[in-house]
Structures are given as C-alpha cells and as structure tokens.
Design a protein around this motif. Sequence first.
Motif, PDB file in Angstrom:
ATOM      1  N   ASN A 172       0.803  -1.262  -0.051  1.00  0.00           N
ATOM      2  CA  ASN A 172      -0.087  -0.019  -0.054  1.00  0.00           C
ATOM      3  C   ASN A 172       0.794   1.343  -0.059  1.00  0.00           C
ATOM      4  OD1 ASN A 172      -2.607   1.618   0.320  1.00  0.00           O
ATOM      5  ND2 ASN A 172      -1.704   2.199   2.264  1.00  0.00           N
ATOM      6  N   GLU A 173       0.491   2.333  -1.009  1.00  0.00           N
ATOM      7  CA  GLU A 173       1.107   3.389  -0.896  1.00  0.00           C
ATOM      8  C   GLU A 173       2.771   3.475  -0.687  1.00  0.00           C
ATOM      9  OE1 GLU A 173      -1.020   6.131   1.815  1.00  0.00           O
ATOM     10  OE2 GLU A 173      -2.404   6.658   0.210  1.00  0.00           O
ATOM     11  N   ILE A 174       3.374   2.456  -1.379  1.00  0.00           N
ATOM     12  CA  ILE A 174       4.781   2.112  -1.189  1.00  0.00           C
ATOM     13  C   ILE A 174       5.685   3.376  -1.203  1.00  0.00           C
ATOM     14  CG2 ILE A 174       5.261   1.797  -3.672  1.00  0.00           C
ATOM     15  CD1 ILE A 174       6.980  -0.538  -2.911  1.00  0.00           C
ATOM     16  N   ALA A 417      -6.037   6.590   9.273  1.00  0.00           N
ATOM     17  CA  ALA A 417      -4.639   6.003   9.434  1.00  0.00           C
ATOM     18  C   ALA A 417      -3.585   7.101   9.820  1.00  0.00           C
ATOM     19  CB  ALA A 417      -3.983   5.842   7.716  1.00  0.00           C
ATOM     20  N   SER A 418      -3.916   8.424   9.554  1.00  0.00           N
ATOM     21  CA  SER A 418      -3.044   9.365  10.003  1.00  0.00           C
ATOM     22  C   SER A 418      -2.959   9.586  11.442  1.00  0.00           C
ATOM     23  CB  SER A 418      -2.906  10.613   9.113  1.00  0.00           C
ATOM     24  OG  SER A 418      -4.073  11.057   8.898  1.00  0.00           O
ATOM     25  N   LYS A 419      -4.196   9.855  12.053  1.00  0.00           N
ATOM     26  CA  LYS A 419      -4.205   9.996  13.589  1.00  0.00           C
ATOM     27  C   LYS A 419      -4.873   9.175  14.356  1.00  0.00           C
ATOM     28  CE  LYS A 419      -2.936  14.880  13.535  1.00  0.00           C
ATOM     29  NZ  LYS A 419      -3.936  15.936  12.743  1.00  0.00           N
ATOM     30  N   ARG A 425     -14.555  10.572   9.307  1.00  0.00           N
ATOM     31  CA  ARG A 425     -15.428   9.403   8.803  1.00  0.00           C
ATOM     32  C   ARG A 425     -15.556   9.442   7.324  1.00  0.00           C
ATOM     33  NH1 ARG A 425     -18.420   7.036  12.503  1.00  0.00           N
ATOM     34  NH2 ARG A 425     -18.230   7.779  14.817  1.00  0.00           N
ATOM     35  N   TYR A 426     -15.397   8.416   6.569  1.00  0.00           N
ATOM     36  CA  TYR A 426     -15.328   8.346   5.142  1.00  0.00           C
ATOM     37  C   TYR A 426     -16.579   7.543   4.423  1.00  0.00           C
ATOM     38  CZ  TYR A 426     -10.516   9.741   4.672  1.00  0.00           C
ATOM     39  OH  TYR A 426      -9.269  10.522   4.926  1.00  0.00           O
ATOM     40  N   GLY A 427     -17.188   6.861   5.431  1.00  0.00           N
ATOM     41  CA  GLY A 427     -18.345   5.779   4.946  1.00  0.00           C
ATOM     42  C   GLY A 427     -19.570   6.259   4.476  1.00  0.00           C
TER      43      GLY A 427
HETATM   44  C1  BG6 Z   1      -4.209   6.217   2.663  1.00  0.00           C
HETATM   45  C2  BG6 Z   1      -4.160   5.084   3.219  1.00  0.00           C
HETATM   46  O1  BG6 Z   1      -3.104   7.055   2.818  1.00  0.00           O
HETATM   47  O2  BG6 Z   1      -5.197   7.359   3.030  1.00  0.00           O
HETATM   48  C3  BG6 Z   1      -5.226   4.654   4.220  1.00  0.00           C
HETATM   49  O3  BG6 Z   1      -3.669   3.997   2.320  1.00  0.00           O
HETATM   50  C4  BG6 Z   1      -5.862   5.761   4.766  1.00  0.00           C
HETATM   51  O4  BG6 Z   1      -4.870   3.637   5.035  1.00  0.00           O
HETATM   52  C5  BG6 Z   1      -6.295   6.930   3.712  1.00  0.00           C
HETATM   53  O5  BG6 Z   1      -6.799   5.463   5.674  1.00  0.00           O
HETATM   54  C6  BG6 Z   1      -7.073   8.118   4.360  1.00  0.00           C
HETATM   55  O6  BG6 Z   1      -6.136   8.706   5.424  1.00  0.00           O
HETATM   56  P1  BG6 Z   1      -6.748   9.097   6.716  1.00  0.00           P
HETATM   57  O7  BG6 Z   1      -5.420   9.419   7.662  1.00  0.00           O
HETATM   58  O8  BG6 Z   1      -7.731  10.090   6.819  1.00  0.00           O
HETATM   59  O9  BG6 Z   1      -7.354   7.685   7.383  1.00  0.00           O
END
Ligand code: BG6
Length: 467
Positions: A172-174, A417-419, A425-427
């Motif tokens: 993921n996101e290498i 992921a970041s914090k 929320r994205y859902g």
């Molecule tokens: C990408 C990651 O960087 O962005 C996910 O592959 C991540 O794991 C997503 O959740 C969104 O970032 P965040 O920090 O808003 O969860």
Amino acid sequence: MSSKFPDHFLWGGAVAANQVEGAYQTDGKGLSTSDLQPQGIFGAITPRVDGDSGIKDVAIDFYHRYPQDIALFAEMGFKCLRTSIAWTRIFPQGDEDVPNEAGLAFYDQLFDEMAKYGIQPLITLSHYEMPYGLVKNYGGWGNRKTIEFFERYARTVFERYKHKVKHWLTFNEINMSLHAPFTGVGLKDDSSKSEIYQAIHHQLVASAKAVKACHDIVPGGKIGNMLLGGILYPLSCKPEDVLETQRQNRDWLFFGDVQARGGYPAYMQRFFRENNIQVEITAEDRKTLRETVDFISFSYYMSGCVTTDEQQNNTARANILNMVPNPHLASSEWGWQIDPVGLRYLLNVLYDRYQKPLFIVENGLGAKDRIEADGSINDDYRINYLNDHLVQVAEAIDDGVEVMGYTSWGPIDLVSASKAEMSKRYGFIYVDRDDTGKGSLERRRKKSFYWYRDVIQSNGNSLKDKA
Ligand code: BG6
C-alpha cells in the motif's frame, strides 16, 4: 450524465485490515507494526502492555461482524471490495516456516462471504503493517532477509486463495516510506537516506518477486502496485518552479517507474549521487525487477503545489504530505485540498507514462457526520466530493485512459490512518464508535449509501455533471 464507464467496471470500496478488523491478538495473530502505533502512522512507537487498548485493537470489529458488513456492501451493489491480509495473522512473527491455520481460515471465510454476493476481492498483501517480530529481530526491510519472508508469505496466500482472489496489490502506498519510514519499511523515523532507500530497494525487489509468484501460482491472476498519488503542480509558471515540481513528482513516480518499467529510472542516479545515497543493488536484483506489474493502482485525495520561493514554502501546511496549498482550491476539515480535476490529470499522467490499466483504489472525503433527530445522516458534502471526482474519472475514460475500477476509501467508517481517529469518517455506512472507543459499533446507512447504490446500479449514469 451519460455513462462513460465500461460494462465490467469494478465499482466498490476499500478498507485495510488494521483499520477495520480489530481482534489484534485473536486466533494466534502476532503483533504488527500498526499495533505499536496507537496514535496512527506518524505516531510514536509504543510498547504494548497488557490491557493497553489503542482504538485499533477493536477498530470496527470487522473480524467478527464482516458478514453483516459484506451484506451491506452487497446492498449497494459492490462488484469489488479491496481489503488487505494482516501478514501477522498468517505468519505471527514473520519468520515461521509454517503458517497459522486459524489466520488462513479467517480469510477463507471472508472471501467465501464475498463470493456469495459476487463481490470480487482486491487484496493488498501489506497495508501499512508488517510483523513486529521482523522489525525487532531483523531490522525490518533494512534487512535483505525480509525479502524471503515476504515472498514466503505471498506464495502462501497465493496458493491458498488462488481460486478465490484474482486481483492483488503488493504494498500500500509504497512511496509513503519516504514520509513515514517505520510504517513503510519498519525503520526508525530518523534513519539516514541511504538506510531508507536500501530498505525501499528491498521492498521493490520483494514486490517484483510477488508479481512473479502471482503469475506462477494464480491462474488468470493480475497484480498491481499501489502508489500514493500525490500529484504536484507548480505554484507559478516560473521555470524553476516547474522544474522543481517535476523533480518532486519524480520522488514518488520513481516507485511506479521501477514497478511498471522494470528498473531504476536514469534520473535516480543523479539523485543518489548528489545526496550521497549508497544503495546495494545486485545483478540478481536487477533481473528480478524486470518482472513488472499488470496494472497500476493508486490513492487520490488531493493535490498540492511546489514553489522555490522560500517565503511561500514556509506557509502553514496541513495535509498528509505537507504540500504547499493551492490558492484556487478549498480544503476539507482536515486541511486536505479538494481537487476533482486533479484526478483526471493524474489518470492521464499515469496512463501516458506507463500505458498500463489503472485502478483507483482509494478516494474519498474524511468528514465529521451528524446524526439528525430522526436518525438520518445527510452527508451531502461526501456525495458532492465523490460525484465530482467520478465525473472526472468519466472524463479521463473519455480521454482514452483505461480504468479498471474505482474503490472509494472507507465505504464503512473506520479508524483513520494518519491520526487513528474515528471522527474522521469516510463511510456510506456509519459506525457508532467515537475517538475514545465508546459506542455500540452499530451500523447505520447514510444518505450517501443510497446515492452510491444508484451510481453503481446506473453504471455512472446517475452522476451529475456538476454536483
Ligand atoms: C491512505 C491510506 O493514505 O489514506 C489509508 O492508504 C488511509 O490507509 C487513507 O486511511 C486516508 O487517510 P486518513 O489518515 O484520513 O485515514
């Protein structure tokens, strides 16, 4: 909008094991690097103590609730679900000779559940986590031996799921290793550039080995890389700004160049030389790297700018990559600049460069949601964001770009992921859990749930040219 999306377009959503599963020690799972980062991917490494409960320990309890969640995805008409396998469920410490059967069985059940509804899995081998045992005992990706451990893991899951999973992604996101070395390659964040690029090199070799293994083992299998598509624009048309933008875009395109073209691009020689970066690349490695991916996948949330003007360079930056803000764009509540046209641009850049099919495997808006008195969640902001991005995907398809599919990020609320927050929320599906871990974990459909269902059902016809 009249649909430009091909008939077999893979509509769906994307999650990652460490952000949804929870059950971080269940059925023999080992500790992963993610388990040691309760504050998120940039967070300090925290030793585990009994009873410690970072929010990811339970996450949204997908490990136990996946049948219900898959049924909801099916209700939206998903053709595809991207998730990752937690390497530590299969090889808890990373260096075992024999895989953990309970971990393998879990993913069998998950893929069988998806198959019931005709949802195709798109599986990431490593999404921001690796066995902590490999970090502690071997130095993570800094050690060449980790390539072997990863290859063993990849071959094990290809063998096991070869009839259930046809689409795979390596890391993921290498390119994120340049910004978060512990998360990406299991190195200390203050490692030297030589150490980081050496670890990245090992990971690139491992990625190429996984491509070969997939082709050897999975009948009809396709495997892609995964880039964080952080496209940059020059802040001005000053030639120095344009040149610097090209240089900075190459920082991340370099990964795609190796994975899709089969070797180090020429510009890296100068970069390594001028930065005094030493990387050991053997003749055997060069041969291995010639095994290229079948398709390119990437995440896209925002674009950013580049300037050579020191003063402007110092302005406040909020997004994940610390990019210079674009004065023409609005931002999300988390300071991520919203740029749908950038997605069309990026699709064209990648297709021009690689001439391979593209898969958008992450895109979405992280926002706070409010539950109304009647229980509804009217997330028009999310609908608008996604609508506008999908319209640009349609434009890119019209430009001639080959796009395999689109999996929006976090179709169900998950831990960011970041914090490591729940409030971002994205859902399309709301999950009752807050940043402190309180909540019933109950699932609830948002307005966007019905909107996305219509988009999929109409194969994009229901999108509006302008939201
Ligand atoms: C990408 C990651 O960087 O962005 C996910 O592959 C991540 O794991 C997503 O959740 C969104 O970032 P965040 O920090 O808003 O969860």
